[in-house]
Design an enzyme around this catalytic site. Structure first.
Site, PDB file in Angstrom:
ATOM      1  N   VAL A  88      -4.340  93.285  68.952  1.00 42.06           N
ATOM      2  CA  VAL A  88      -2.952  92.836  68.758  1.00 42.06           C
ATOM      3  C   VAL A  88      -2.397  92.245  70.050  1.00 42.06           C
ATOM      4  CG1 VAL A  88      -0.618  93.579  68.191  1.00 42.06           C
ATOM      5  CG2 VAL A  88      -2.574  94.507  66.923  1.00 42.06           C
TER       6      VAL A  88
ATOM      7  N   CYS B 124      -7.158  99.821  60.916  1.00 43.51           N
ATOM      8  CA  CYS B 124      -5.787  99.772  60.362  1.00 43.51           C
ATOM      9  C   CYS B 124      -5.621 100.530  59.057  1.00 43.51           C
ATOM     10  CB  CYS B 124      -5.351  98.321  60.216  1.00 43.51           C
ATOM     11  SG  CYS B 124      -5.168  97.518  61.804  1.00 43.51           S
TER      12      CYS B 124
ATOM     13  N   ARG C  88     -15.103 100.444  63.927  1.00 46.92           N
ATOM     14  CA  ARG C  88     -14.223 101.599  63.801  1.00 46.92           C
ATOM     15  C   ARG C  88     -13.911 101.865  62.330  1.00 46.92           C
ATOM     16  NH1 ARG C  88      -9.495  99.984  67.870  1.00 46.92           N
ATOM     17  NH2 ARG C  88      -9.919  97.941  66.920  1.00 46.92           N
TER      18      ARG C  88
ATOM     19  N   ARG D 190      -5.161  89.904  60.830  1.00 46.81           N
ATOM     20  CA  ARG D 190      -6.415  90.561  60.443  1.00 46.81           C
ATOM     21  C   ARG D 190      -7.468  90.266  61.482  1.00 46.81           C
ATOM     22  NH1 ARG D 190      -7.022  87.087  55.353  1.00 46.81           N
ATOM     23  NH2 ARG D 190      -5.924  85.742  56.834  1.00 46.81           N
ATOM     24  N   GLU D 191      -8.314  91.234  61.751  1.00 48.98           N
ATOM     25  CA  GLU D 191      -9.429  90.972  62.662  1.00 48.98           C
ATOM     26  C   GLU D 191     -10.318  89.903  62.035  1.00 48.98           C
ATOM     27  OE1 GLU D 191      -9.653  95.618  64.113  1.00 48.98           O
ATOM     28  OE2 GLU D 191     -11.502  94.435  64.095  1.00 48.98           O
TER      29      GLU D 191
HETATM   30  C1  UDX Z   1      -5.561  94.689  57.972  1.00 46.78           C
HETATM   31  C2  UDX Z   1      -4.460  93.890  57.297  1.00 46.78           C
HETATM   32  O1  UDX Z   1      -5.032  92.942  56.426  1.00 46.78           O
HETATM   33  C3  UDX Z   1      -3.626  93.179  58.338  1.00 46.78           C
HETATM   34  O2  UDX Z   1      -2.548  92.493  57.729  1.00 46.78           O
HETATM   35  C4  UDX Z   1      -3.057  94.200  59.313  1.00 46.78           C
HETATM   36  O3  UDX Z   1      -2.338  93.593  60.284  1.00 46.78           O
HETATM   37  C5  UDX Z   1      -4.181  94.992  59.920  1.00 46.78           C
HETATM   38  O4  UDX Z   1      -4.970  95.594  58.917  1.00 46.78           O
HETATM   39  P1  UDX Z   1      -7.943  94.202  59.007  1.00 46.78           P
HETATM   40  O5  UDX Z   1      -8.038  95.657  59.181  1.00 46.78           O
HETATM   41  O6  UDX Z   1      -8.356  93.300  60.086  1.00 46.78           O
HETATM   42  O7  UDX Z   1      -6.419  93.808  58.607  1.00 46.78           O
HETATM   43  O8  UDX Z   1      -8.872  93.842  57.758  1.00 46.78           O
HETATM   44  P2  UDX Z   1      -8.729  93.365  56.268  1.00 46.78           P
HETATM   45  O9  UDX Z   1      -9.216  91.985  56.152  1.00 46.78           O
HETATM   46  O10 UDX Z   1      -7.415  93.673  55.754  1.00 46.78           O
HETATM   47  O11 UDX Z   1      -9.813  94.332  55.577  1.00 46.78           O
HETATM   48  C6  UDX Z   1      -9.627  95.718  55.656  1.00 46.78           C
HETATM   49  C7  UDX Z   1     -10.757  96.419  54.936  1.00 46.78           C
HETATM   50  O12 UDX Z   1     -10.612  96.244  53.528  1.00 46.78           O
HETATM   51  C8  UDX Z   1     -12.151  95.902  55.293  1.00 46.78           C
HETATM   52  O13 UDX Z   1     -13.036  96.981  55.403  1.00 46.78           O
HETATM   53  C9  UDX Z   1     -12.514  95.038  54.091  1.00 46.78           C
HETATM   54  O14 UDX Z   1     -13.909  95.001  53.874  1.00 46.78           O
HETATM   55  C10 UDX Z   1     -11.837  95.792  52.961  1.00 46.78           C
HETATM   56  N1  UDX Z   1     -11.497  94.954  51.801  1.00 46.78           N
HETATM   57  C11 UDX Z   1     -10.621  93.928  51.955  1.00 46.78           C
HETATM   58  C12 UDX Z   1     -12.069  95.260  50.563  1.00 46.78           C
HETATM   59  O15 UDX Z   1     -12.865  96.182  50.417  1.00 46.78           O
HETATM   60  N2  UDX Z   1     -11.710  94.499  49.476  1.00 46.78           N
HETATM   61  C13 UDX Z   1     -10.827  93.462  49.581  1.00 46.78           C
HETATM   62  O16 UDX Z   1     -10.553  92.815  48.565  1.00 46.78           O
HETATM   63  C14 UDX Z   1     -10.265  93.161  50.859  1.00 46.78           C
END
Ligand code: UDX
Length: 475
Positions: free
Chosen positions: A11, A276, A343, A153-154
């Site tokens: 962030v 997150c 993580r 998002r990462e």
């Molecule tokens: C998330 C939020 O999207 C973001 O807005 C916030 O600021 C931080 O947390 P991030 O953790 O980077 O972002 O990843 P994201 O793309 O949201 O995916 C999170 C997890 O959900 C991943 O493990 C991904 O594989 C999983 N996921 C995502 C699913 O299993 N199915 C989906 O349809 C979408």
């Protein structure tokens, strides 16, 4: 504007680099001396697409510098607090790092400062911060505290920061709200040099939502928890599809066509991970509990997510019969593609379960190998997916990296012990892989085997759904 960013994690680093990219004069501090030295020497403490280039560009332009917290406090008219708020054992967010920064600001800052919490914090943290500053400030500090949750998002953090759907601020004074509007004006107007797209495609301007601090803080936890709930929902639907012979991909498609639901975050798999969702859902449950609300819905979201890996391991047991002594190829370790972050990644829980059952694991990930090695030393790490698949009794797809979509399946057929793919992210369609000579097992869909494809009987899930069984064709 002269801005300071305290904390150089995903962030903080993205915030500092992108605020400098849109024209501000930014000072970013990091308390981890090793990380700070790496940044000061032009190194990158994490993998994030585009971020290294943006940092190089704005440092060259003299709009970004790295240093200590004390220097950062002295520098900016506005100070973004972007330190980590990891989960405590009871699920609460650990706010120690926030307090340390607040104390330092109270002790050192003079004149006026806008103090902006950007870390993910429980509701009413802003109020706590205000109280803390008024008790501990010694140099006649005048200040406002505001909330500005981030939704990046990462893997796409630079794009998400520069082209957001919305910018949320929580400010309890017109001055604070005005300053935050000024800071983000270039993004609201989408008027800046975009480091990602040469001809930046015209897109909807982001919404600038100004509200009070408590509401802004809640928007963050509520948004992440809602997205996590959507994922757990489709994962439960996937389980049902497996029992009744339906196709979760079609079900998700049908659901997502309703704009009230939307197609996003309806991809079933082996569960959500990352720094997150798991911690934010836990923290939100705790926040509600402390306010006398039993957020049972989110407790169920967590339970469903925690059962995903076990459900996947059950598929592996069913296919391999005996797991002990089997060679298992694991494709993907990062919690999602385009990041090196492991993580709370489902891959870690999965691999630990396989090792505990006596399997030999050979793993490959394009970016996350070193971070995975730190937590899973017993695994054999390979330099590419083919090497990981050598002599494998099963290939597991755990992270949906694009490169897995370009594999040479004929080459793989000659190197595996058993042509078996168990896909935890539904990267392929059943026909695609069974047509390559591999048995294909995935999430929420009917399994597919090459012999079905071999007899030239085009197996489409619709005929299977209609309860038609595969006719045994005499050899
Ligand atoms: C998330 C939020 O999207 C973001 O807005 C916030 O600021 C931080 O947390 P991030 O953790 O980077 O972002 O990843 P994201 O793309 O949201 O995916 C999170 C997890 O959900 C991943 O493990 C991904 O594989 C999983 N996921 C995502 C699913 O299993 N199915 C989906 O349809 C979408």
């Amino acid at each position: 504007m002269k801005l300071s960013v305290i904390g150089a994690g995903y962030v903080g680093l993205t915030t500092a680099a992108c605020l400098a990219q849109i024209g501000h004069d930014v000072f970013c501090s990091e308390s981890d001396v090793e990380k700070l030295a790496k940044l000061q020497n032009g190194g990158m403490p994490l993998f994030e697409p585009h971020l290294e280039d943006v940092i190089k560009g704005v440092r060259k332009a003299g709009r970004l510098r790295f240093g200590s917290t004390e220097e950062a406090i002295a520098w900016g008219d506005a100070i973004f607090i972007c330190v980590g708020t990891p989960p405590l054992a009871n699920g609460d967010a650990d706010l120690c790092a926030i307090e340390v920064v607040a104390r330092a600001i109270a002790k050192r800052a003079t004149g006026y400062r806008l103090i902006i919490e950007k870390s993910t914090v429980p509701v009413q943290t802003g109020a706590q911060l205000r109280k803390h500053l008024s008790v501990h400030s010694t140099n006649g500090l005048r200040y406002d505290v505001a909330s500005n949750p981030e939704f990046l998002r990462e893997g796409t953090s630079v794009e998400d920061f520069l082209h957001p759907d919305r910018i949320v601020i929580g400010a309890d004074s017109p001055r604070a709200a005005g300053l935050l509007r000024e800071i983000y004006e270039p993004i609201v107007q989408q008027k800046f040099t975009c480091p990602i797209h040469s001809g930046c495609p015209k897109r909807k301007d982001p919404i600038f939502l100004a509200t009070d601090t408590n509401s802004a803080e809640l928007i963050k936890h509520a948004s992440n928890s809602f997205l996590a709930m959507k994922i757990s929902f489709i994962n439960m639907v996937a389980n049902l599809c497996e029992v009744v012979g339906a196709d979760v991909t079609k079900v998700a498609e049908g659901m997502g066509l309703d704009p009230r639901i939307g197609p996003a975050f309806l991809n079933p798999g082996i569960g959500f991970g990352g720094f997150c969702f798991p911690k934010d859902v836990q923290a939100f449950v705790r926040i509600a509990e402390k306010s006398g609300c039993d957020f049972s819905l989110l407790k169920e979201v967590e339970k469903i997510n925690q059962r995903r890996v076990e459900h996947f391991v059950e598929k592996i047991r069913k296919e391999l019969w005996v797991v002990r002594g089997k060679k298992i190829a694991v494709w993907g370790l990062a919690f999602k593609p385009n990041t090196d972050d492991v993580r709370f990644a489902p891959s870690i829980t999965l691999v630990k379960a396989l090792l505990a059952e006596g399997a030999a694991v050979r793993a490959y990930d394009p970016e996350a190998t070193e971070k995975a090695r730190a937590v899973l030393p017993e695994v054999t790490y390979c330099t590419d997916a083919y090497r990981a698949a050598e002599g494998a009794d099963a290939i597991l797809i755990v992270t949906e990296w694009d490169e897995f979509r370009q594999m040479d399946w004929n080459r793989l057929l000659s190197t595996v012990e058993q042509p078996l793919v168990i896909d935890g992210r539904n990267v392929f369609s059943p026909e695609q892989i069974s047509g390559k000579g591999f048995r294909y097992v995935s999430i929420g869909r009917v399994d597919a085997s090459p012999w079905q494809a071999a007899v030239g009987e085009k197996i489409d899930s619709s005929s299977l759904r209609a309860g038609n069984s595969v006719q045994e064709v005499p050899a």
